[in-house]
Enzyme design. Sequence first.
Site, PDB file in Angstrom:
ATOM      1  N   CYS A 103      90.985  40.294 -78.054  1.00  0.00           N
ATOM      2  CA  CYS A 103      89.915  39.729 -78.894  1.00  0.00           C
ATOM      3  C   CYS A 103      90.064  38.230 -79.071  1.00  0.00           C
ATOM      4  O   CYS A 103      91.128  37.730 -79.414  1.00  0.00           O
ATOM      5  CB  CYS A 103      89.927  40.421 -80.260  1.00  0.00           C
ATOM      6  SG  CYS A 103      88.789  39.699 -81.460  1.00  0.00           S
ATOM      7  N   CYS A 143      80.622  41.308 -78.590  1.00  0.00           N
ATOM      8  CA  CYS A 143      81.806  41.764 -79.324  1.00  0.00           C
ATOM      9  C   CYS A 143      83.056  41.025 -78.867  1.00  0.00           C
ATOM     10  O   CYS A 143      83.330  40.914 -77.678  1.00  0.00           O
ATOM     11  CB  CYS A 143      82.072  43.244 -79.071  1.00  0.00           C
ATOM     12  SG  CYS A 143      80.768  44.312 -79.574  1.00  0.00           S
ATOM     13  N   CYS A 152      74.870  41.071 -87.201  1.00  0.00           N
ATOM     14  CA  CYS A 152      76.324  41.239 -87.161  1.00  0.00           C
ATOM     15  C   CYS A 152      76.946  40.173 -88.058  1.00  0.00           C
ATOM     16  O   CYS A 152      76.705  38.983 -87.886  1.00  0.00           O
ATOM     17  CB  CYS A 152      76.803  41.101 -85.716  1.00  0.00           C
ATOM     18  SG  CYS A 152      78.580  41.260 -85.533  1.00  0.00           S
ATOM     19  N   SER A 196      83.262  48.044 -89.591  1.00  0.00           N
ATOM     20  CA  SER A 196      84.237  48.386 -88.552  1.00  0.00           C
ATOM     21  C   SER A 196      85.615  47.877 -88.946  1.00  0.00           C
ATOM     22  O   SER A 196      85.770  46.721 -89.342  1.00  0.00           O
ATOM     23  CB  SER A 196      83.807  47.757 -87.226  1.00  0.00           C
ATOM     24  OG  SER A 196      84.788  47.980 -86.244  1.00  0.00           O
ATOM     25  N   CYS A 219      90.901  35.799 -87.910  1.00  0.00           N
ATOM     26  CA  CYS A 219      91.410  37.144 -88.181  1.00  0.00           C
ATOM     27  C   CYS A 219      92.919  37.153 -87.985  1.00  0.00           C
ATOM     28  O   CYS A 219      93.443  36.478 -87.094  1.00  0.00           O
ATOM     29  CB  CYS A 219      90.768  38.157 -87.238  1.00  0.00           C
ATOM     30  SG  CYS A 219      91.267  39.865 -87.596  1.00  0.00           S
ATOM     31  N   GLY A 230      86.681  38.656 -88.204  1.00  0.00           N
ATOM     32  CA  GLY A 230      87.519  39.074 -89.310  1.00  0.00           C
ATOM     33  C   GLY A 230      87.661  40.572 -89.458  1.00  0.00           C
ATOM     34  O   GLY A 230      86.962  41.358 -88.813  1.00  0.00           O
ATOM     35  N   CYS A 258      94.655  41.592 -82.244  1.00  0.00           N
ATOM     36  CA  CYS A 258      94.361  42.477 -81.114  1.00  0.00           C
ATOM     37  C   CYS A 258      94.370  41.637 -79.835  1.00  0.00           C
ATOM     38  O   CYS A 258      93.804  40.545 -79.806  1.00  0.00           O
ATOM     39  CB  CYS A 258      93.012  43.151 -81.314  1.00  0.00           C
ATOM     40  SG  CYS A 258      92.959  44.093 -82.847  1.00  0.00           S
ATOM     41  N   GLU A 318      80.565  32.905 -87.741  1.00  0.00           N
ATOM     42  CA  GLU A 318      79.491  33.240 -86.833  1.00  0.00           C
ATOM     43  C   GLU A 318      78.765  34.490 -87.318  1.00  0.00           C
ATOM     44  O   GLU A 318      79.384  35.435 -87.805  1.00  0.00           O
ATOM     45  CB  GLU A 318      80.049  33.496 -85.446  1.00  0.00           C
ATOM     46  CG  GLU A 318      81.009  32.405 -85.056  1.00  0.00           C
ATOM     47  CD  GLU A 318      80.853  31.945 -83.644  1.00  0.00           C
ATOM     48  OE1 GLU A 318      80.304  32.707 -82.840  1.00  0.00           O
ATOM     49  OE2 GLU A 318      81.263  30.815 -83.364  1.00  0.00           O
TER      50      GLU A 318
HETATM   51  N1  SAH Z   1      87.932  43.531 -87.152  1.00  0.00           N
HETATM   52  C1  SAH Z   1      87.072  44.657 -87.076  1.00  0.00           C
HETATM   53  C2  SAH Z   1      85.620  44.281 -86.876  1.00  0.00           C
HETATM   54  C3  SAH Z   1      85.338  43.141 -85.926  1.00  0.00           C
HETATM   55  S1  SAH Z   1      85.717  43.424 -84.237  1.00  0.00           S
HETATM   56  C4  SAH Z   1      87.536  45.613 -85.990  1.00  0.00           C
HETATM   57  O1  SAH Z   1      88.394  45.259 -85.193  1.00  0.00           O
HETATM   58  O2  SAH Z   1      87.054  46.754 -85.966  1.00  0.00           O
HETATM   59  C5  SAH Z   1      84.334  44.435 -83.742  1.00  0.00           C
HETATM   60  C6  SAH Z   1      84.567  45.251 -82.483  1.00  0.00           C
HETATM   61  O3  SAH Z   1      84.692  44.410 -81.341  1.00  0.00           O
HETATM   62  C7  SAH Z   1      85.840  46.070 -82.526  1.00  0.00           C
HETATM   63  O4  SAH Z   1      85.561  47.409 -82.243  1.00  0.00           O
HETATM   64  C8  SAH Z   1      86.695  45.476 -81.424  1.00  0.00           C
HETATM   65  O5  SAH Z   1      87.521  46.466 -80.849  1.00  0.00           O
HETATM   66  C9  SAH Z   1      85.657  44.946 -80.482  1.00  0.00           C
HETATM   67  N2  SAH Z   1      86.123  43.886 -79.593  1.00  0.00           N
HETATM   68  C10 SAH Z   1      87.009  42.906 -79.873  1.00  0.00           C
HETATM   69  N3  SAH Z   1      87.167  42.107 -78.794  1.00  0.00           N
HETATM   70  C11 SAH Z   1      86.347  42.587 -77.820  1.00  0.00           C
HETATM   71  C12 SAH Z   1      86.029  42.165 -76.495  1.00  0.00           C
HETATM   72  N4  SAH Z   1      86.597  41.081 -75.972  1.00  0.00           N
HETATM   73  N5  SAH Z   1      85.131  42.887 -75.796  1.00  0.00           N
HETATM   74  C13 SAH Z   1      84.535  43.961 -76.333  1.00  0.00           C
HETATM   75  N6  SAH Z   1      84.775  44.384 -77.585  1.00  0.00           N
HETATM   76  C14 SAH Z   1      85.678  43.706 -78.331  1.00  0.00           C
HETATM   77 FE1  SF4 Z   2      91.235  42.886 -83.939  1.00  0.00          FE
HETATM   78 FE2  SF4 Z   2      88.825  43.020 -85.066  1.00  0.00          FE
HETATM   79 FE3  SF4 Z   2      90.523  41.073 -85.781  1.00  0.00          FE
HETATM   80 FE4  SF4 Z   2      89.419  41.021 -83.330  1.00  0.00          FE
HETATM   81  S1  SF4 Z   2      88.358  40.818 -85.293  1.00  0.00           S
HETATM   82  S2  SF4 Z   2      91.612  40.662 -83.847  1.00  0.00           S
HETATM   83  S3  SF4 Z   2      89.282  43.217 -82.871  1.00  0.00           S
HETATM   84  S4  SF4 Z   2      90.813  43.266 -86.091  1.00  0.00           S
END
Ligand code: SAH
Ligand code: SF4
Length: 355
Positions: A120, A340, A106, A194, A113, A164, A117, A78
Site C-alpha cells: 500500500c 485503492c 471514498c 474497512s 497510516c 488511514g 501493509c 485525499e
Molecule cells: N486502512 C483500511 C482502509 C483503507 S485501505 C484497510 O486497510 O482496510 C482500503 C483497501 O485498499 C484495503 O482493502 C486495502 O487492502 C486495499 N489496498 C491497499 N493498497 C492497495 C493496492 N496497491 N492495490 C489494491 N488495493 C489496495
Molecule cells: Fe494497510 Fe489500509 Fe493503512 Fe494501507 S491504509 S497501510 S492498506 S491499513
Amino acid sequence: MVEAGEPAFRGRQLAEALYRQWVTGLEEITTLSKSLRQRLAADGWQVGRPTIAQVFQSVDGTERYLVECGGAEGLTVETVWMPEGDEGETGDGSEAEGSRSRATICVSSQVGCAVNCQFCLTAKLGLQRNLSAGEIAGQVVSVLERHGVEVGRERVNLVFMGMGEPFLNYDNFMAAVRLLVEEVGLSPQRMTVSTSGIVPGIERFAQEPAEVRPKLAISLNAPNDEVRSEVMPINKKWPIEAVMAAARKVKLRPRERVTFEYVLLGGVTDREEQAREVGRLVRRTGLAAKVNLIAWNPGPGIGYAMPEAGAVERFRTALGAEGVPVYVRRPRGRDIFAACGQLKRTVGRAGNSGQ
Ligand code: SAH
Ligand code: SF4
C-alpha cells in the site's frame, strides 16, 4: 456555542448551517444575529470545513481531491468521487436497478497510516496525524456540495477506505459517522468501513447501535496467517482467527454481510489453490460474508506485480466454486492514482488537474 457563552440551542443552529445548508463561513449563518456573528469572529471563533484544494479528473469520471485540513502543518488528505461506484459497496448489483444515482465517495480517516501493509502506497507516508470528526465528515460535505447532491433524493454510498486506518482513529471516525447520519442525513446502511483487522476497534464497533453502524469490511488479503503476516505485518499482532472472532461479535442486520477485501498480488496471493483456501477459511468463520477481489494497483517503489491476465478470473471462479459469494472490484481512476492503495498525495501528470 456553550463555550462561547451562548445557549445550547445555538449549537443546533450551527450544526444545521454546517451540515444541512453547507455554509463555509460564520458570516453566512443568517440564523445567528449579525451582532452575535461579529462577536464570535472578534473572539476568534471560526467556522468552516476542509476545502478542496486540487482536483484530478480521470477518464472514467472518477475525481480525486486534495483536501486541505487547515491547521499550521498544511497537511492534505485525499477524497475520491466515483460517479458510478466501484461495485465494492454493494458488490452484487442488487441496488443497480432504477436508481437515480449510485455515486460513491471514498473518505480518508487519517493523514497517512501507521499500519505498514507492504503493498500500500499510503503506508509509505507513515502516520502524520489523526483527522478530527469534523475533518472526516467535512470531506463528505465538500464533495456533496461540489456535485450538488440532493441528500435524501439521490443515493450516495460512502466507503471509509481512503487514507488511514479508521479503527486506529476510532472516536473521531465514529463521531464523524454520527454527524453524517444525524446531521447530514445519510444512511449508515450505505456506508462501509474497512479495517486492516484492528481487533479492539472491531470489538468496539460491534457495540455500536444499528442506527449509526456502517457495514463492515475487513482487508483479508491472504489465505492464511503465514502469507498474511508477510504482506500485512499487523497480522502478527492480530492474526486471522482473532480478527474473525471479533467480527463474529457484530450483530448483522437482515441480509447484511461482512465484506472481505482481497488484494490480488501477482504470484503472491493470486493462485488458484489459494482461492480454495480462502473459500474454506471464509466458510469456517461461519459469518454471512462475501469477498471483494481487487487486482493490485501498482505504485512507485512497491515491489509487487499485478496479477497476470486471466488470474483474477481464475481466482474468482475457484473461490466461487467453494460456495462463497465473490465480486471483482473494477479499479477506478487508476490514471490519476485514485485507485485503492494509491493515495499518497501523488500529483498527477501535468495537464491532468484543474478545478
Ligand atoms: N486502512 C483500511 C482502509 C483503507 S485501505 C484497510 O486497510 O482496510 C482500503 C483497501 O485498499 C484495503 O482493502 C486495502 O487492502 C486495499 N489496498 C491497499 N493498497 C492497495 C493496492 N496497491 N492495490 C489494491 N488495493 C489496495
Ligand atoms: Fe494497510 Fe489500509 Fe493503512 Fe494501507 S491504509 S497501510 S492498506 S491499513
